[in-house]
Design an enzyme around this catalytic site. Structure first.
Site, PDB file in Angstrom:
ATOM      1  N   SER A   4       0.796  -1.231   0.000  1.00 26.91           N
ATOM      2  CA  SER A   4       0.000   0.000   0.000  1.00 26.91           C
ATOM      3  C   SER A   4       0.825   1.276   0.000  1.00 26.91           C
ATOM      4  O   SER A   4       0.256   2.370  -0.135  1.00 26.91           O
ATOM      5  CB  SER A   4      -0.937  -0.001   1.209  1.00 26.91           C
ATOM      6  OG  SER A   4      -1.881  -1.050   1.096  1.00 26.91           O
ATOM      7  N   ASP A  59     -18.015   1.790  -0.333  1.00 29.49           N
ATOM      8  CA  ASP A  59     -17.209   0.563  -0.423  1.00 29.49           C
ATOM      9  C   ASP A  59     -17.973  -0.628   0.145  1.00 29.49           C
ATOM     10  O   ASP A  59     -18.449  -0.589   1.291  1.00 29.49           O
ATOM     11  CB  ASP A  59     -15.900   0.753   0.342  1.00 29.49           C
ATOM     12  CG  ASP A  59     -15.037  -0.499   0.347  1.00 29.49           C
ATOM     13  OD1 ASP A  59     -15.072  -1.241  -0.660  1.00 29.49           O
ATOM     14  OD2 ASP A  59     -14.328  -0.730   1.349  1.00 29.49           O
TER      15      ASP A  59
END
Length: 750
Positions: A342, A366
């Site tokens: 990430s 999401d």
């Protein structure tokens, strides 16, 4: 019948013979005279030269190798002289084993010494003088000298040795020297041929004759990459000798020029803090000063002791290093390639803004996954993370956002945007062996695979690229370089380990990277948004725990990278799988957020979640560089000021009109204080700056000294040196920054 002699005829015959003999003698003498004239007149210069060559021996004078120091003057590699016991195999006249056995009765020769000597013989020629024992004591030298007549072909020599006083610290940066091998000879010959091919660029330091008499050469690290500068220029001595080779007198002498000194960009105290932070774990750290490209720390853990290699490493130590599962000889920041997880997301977000694929306000609800065709790519939080826009995608490290973004961008667009940031490219750092890594594209895959089915790029392969997985494979150096470029608002500075090369005579320093390499055309608003989101990571996101209570603002990003792929229904269990299959923990950071002085990228191999394992390491480095070290410098400057005041009082009592100039050590500490007290927000250490300024002003007109030259007579190795031994680099630092600002046009950071 009686024969009567004719005297007249006999006389004529005699005269004829005498004349013929005289003519023959005359011809012979004429030939000798002609030959004499030819040799003495026409060939005089040639034979006079040969006579001189037989009479005069040319002996090389090996130069002192340059000293290596950190940015604050702490010596990291130095020379000292000592006696060695050496054998020339071609001159011993008896079996080598018998000779060594007899020698061991006079001077202790261990099995390790024998093994190392045997290895040296395998790599050398029989007429070369090879050491069988090094660092002899005076008592051992005296014992051998008394019995030298028993050992033809054996002698004692005084030689310079290389020492790395801090041992394992920064070993992968400094490197080490070793005896010149046949492979090294070939490299020297190739370098010399290339040097001779262009007379306009001829450099005497690269000539093969410059290595006459030299036994050692840089093998790795800056010892290797700056070999030409460190080696110096070999001198020569003309010695008149007898027919038996005994020296009579010195005719002339051309002294050797010592090698240049190297001033590294490394802050050795920060380096030591970073190495200690790993506490036996595997990993890598690279810290860079964004505005200059100076590499402040370059850690590969675990490390090794370079002193083991100088005289040839023994088999036991070599096996321990070479077969270790932790691979201490691997230069991880330079050669280790990893998926960066990430930590890739801030750069993906910047790509989305710059390429017009996303706005800062675009968002979605999401659900915890993204589906492409028949495959579902899941978020780390299975049930989703609610409303996600770009800011929150970075702060909470949402995977789904970047699955979608990668799909929308496409692999080639990602490649083209990331390449200028240095991903999958050689940074050009100044040590050899840098790995390129993999920044995937459709073209890369066509070249990487042979079968047509493998050469095709599938849409599903793009999705994982968005979260730093898939084919992505980068070095920690590349990640740190990209982070520094982002912190520097798109201004690219070439990362470098050697800050300046110092002339050993004049002490003048030449910066290795005086100006920027490029300026990436990013919109400042886009860069500021991404950096602000990274500050959010530290304050409210995945990095908040590691940076709780930090007295400065920092930007960062956590990362956790998979080492192997999980099965369809398989769940990751950190404690249930073998250590070498566990996830890597990563972290990138820059600070202070408003004016970054340091950018960091690090990985802790197989440690698990980045925020919990790598974050504390980053915090420890930033705390030291921004808080602790400036305090240390300020305290040193204050102590110097107090000492200076005391010296002034003594001077007044003794009626001395002028205070003495500050010493090199005082200048070093004061200079370091002036360059470090301003790392955090204004007001952090104003008193320290004032104290440093007082010391520097007292030193005006004084001239700082260079590192002490190698001792003229052999001595025992000096103890490890912890304090600075050379003058500060304050003026060089100021010139460096001024040159960068001038090159940019307006000065300051854009």
């Amino acid at each position: 019948m009686t024969e009567f002699k004719n005297p007249q005829q006999q006389l004529q015959t005699f005269h004829l013979r005498v004349t013929a003999a005289a003519f023959f003698v005359l011809i012979c003498f004429s030939l000798l005279a002609v030959r004499f004239v030819y040799l003495q007149v026409f060939r005089h210069n040639q034979y006079a030269l040969q006579a001189d060559e037989n009479r005069v021996s040319l002996a090389p004078i090996v130069p002192n190798r340059g000293v290596i120091m950190d940015r604050n003057g702490v010596v990291l590699a130095r020379n000292y002289s000592a006696y060695t016991l050496e054998i020339t195999p071609s001159k011993i006249g008896r079996p080598l084993e018998d000779l060594v056995t007899d020698l061991s009765d006079v001077i202790e020769i261990t099995p390790r010494d024998r093994a190392r000597f045997k290895k040296l013989m395998d790599d050398s020629k029989s007429f070369e003088s090879l050491p069988i024992r090094t660092r002899l004591t005076d008592e051992e030298v005296a014992r051998f000298t008394a019995q030298r007549f028993r050992f033809p072909g054996v002698d004692v020599h005084a030689r310079l040795f290389r020492q790395y006083p801090l041992g394992e610290t920064a070993a992968h940066v400094i490197g080490y020297i070793g005896r010149i091998s046949q492979r090294d000879r070939q490299r020297i010959d190739a370098m010399s041929e290339e040097n001779d091919s262009d007379s306009a660029k001829y450099d005497i330091r690269r000539d093969v004759n410059n290595y006459k008499g030299t036994d050692y050469i840089g093998k790795i690290g800056v010892e290797q990459s700056y070999e030409t500068q460190l080696h110096g220029i070999t001198g020569f001595e003309e010695i008149e000798v007898t027919a038996g080779g005994r020296p009579v007198r010195t005719i002339s002498r051309t002294p050797a020029t010592p090698g240049d000194n190297l001033v590294l960009s490394i802050d050795i105290k920060l380096q030591q803090v970073a190495e200690q932070a790993f506490a036996g774990r595997r990993g890598a750290v690279v810290a860079i000063e964004p505005q200059t490209g100076d590499v402040l720390a370059f850690v590969s853990a675990p490390s090794f002791d370079p002193n083991l290699f100088v005289e040839g490493i023994d088999q036991q130590n070599w096996d321990a290093l070479n077969t270790s599962a932790d691979r201490p000889l691997l230069n991880r920041p330079l050669r280790g390639t990893y998926p960066i997880g990430s930590t890739y997301k801030p750069f993906m977000a910047l790509a989305a803004l710059e390429l017009g694929k996303r706005t800062t306000n675009w968002g979605f609800q999401d659900t915890g996954s993204f589906t492409l065709g028949n495959h579902t790519f899941r978020n780390d939080v299975r049930n989703g993370q609610g409303w996600i826009d770009m800011y929150r995608s970075i702060v909470v490290s949402n995977d789904t956002y970047y699955y979608m973004l990668a799909h929308d961008l496409g692999v080639n667009a990602i490649h083209d945007f990331m390449a200028p940031l240095g991903f999958g490219q050689l940074t050009g750092i100044d040590i050899e062996g840098e790995a390129r890594g993999i920044l995937p594209s459709t073209e890369w895959k066509r070249k990487a695979y042979k079968k047509p089915a493998q050469q095709k790029w599938y849409d599903g392969e793009t999705i994982s690229l968005g979260i730093g997985q898939g084919y992505n494979s980068f070095t920690i150096l590349q990640l740190a370089h990209a982070t520094a470029t982002l912190a520097n608002n798109g201004v690219v500075m070439k990362p470098h380990l050697v800050k300046a090369v110092e002339d050993p005579v004049s002490h003048a320093r030449q910066l290795t990277v005086p100006h920027e390499s490029a300026r990436l055309p990013y919109k400042q608003a886009d860069v500021d948004f991404v950096k602000r989101a990274m500050v959010g990571v530290i304050k409210e996101g995945t990095g908040r725990q590691a940076f709780a209570g930090a007295p400065y603002d920092a930007g960062g990003k956590t990362g956790t990278a998979q080492v192997y792929s999980l099965g369809k229904n398989e769940k990751y269990n950190h404690n249930a799988i073998p250590e070498f299959k566990r996830d890597h923990a990563l972290f990138i950071a820059f600070a202070p957020a408003e004016d970054p002085k340091i950018a960091i990228a690090l990985i802790v191999e197989n440690a698990g979640w980045g925020g919990a394992q790598a974050g504390p390491v980053a915090r420890r480095l930033l705390d030291y560089y921004l808080i602790d070290e400036p305090k240390e410098r300020a305290a040193e400057a204050a102590a110097l000021q107090a000492a200076a005041s005391g010296a002034g009082a003594v001077s007044a009592v003794s009626a001395t009109p002028d205070a003495p100039p500050a010493s090199a050590a005082e200048l070093d500490r004061a200079g370091a204080a002036t360059t470090t007290v301003s790392r955090v927000a204004p007001g952090a250490s104003g008193a320290a700056a004032a104290n440093a300024a007082n010391v520097l002003s007292r030193a005006a007109g004084g001239k700082a000294s260079a590192p002490a030259a190698a001792p003229a007579t052999p001595q025992t190795p000096p103890p490890p040196q912890q304090k600075p031994a050379v003058s500060p680099t304050v003026a060089d630092e100021a010139r460096h920054r001024a040159a960068i600002r001038a090159q940019r046009g307006q000065g300051g950071t854009p």
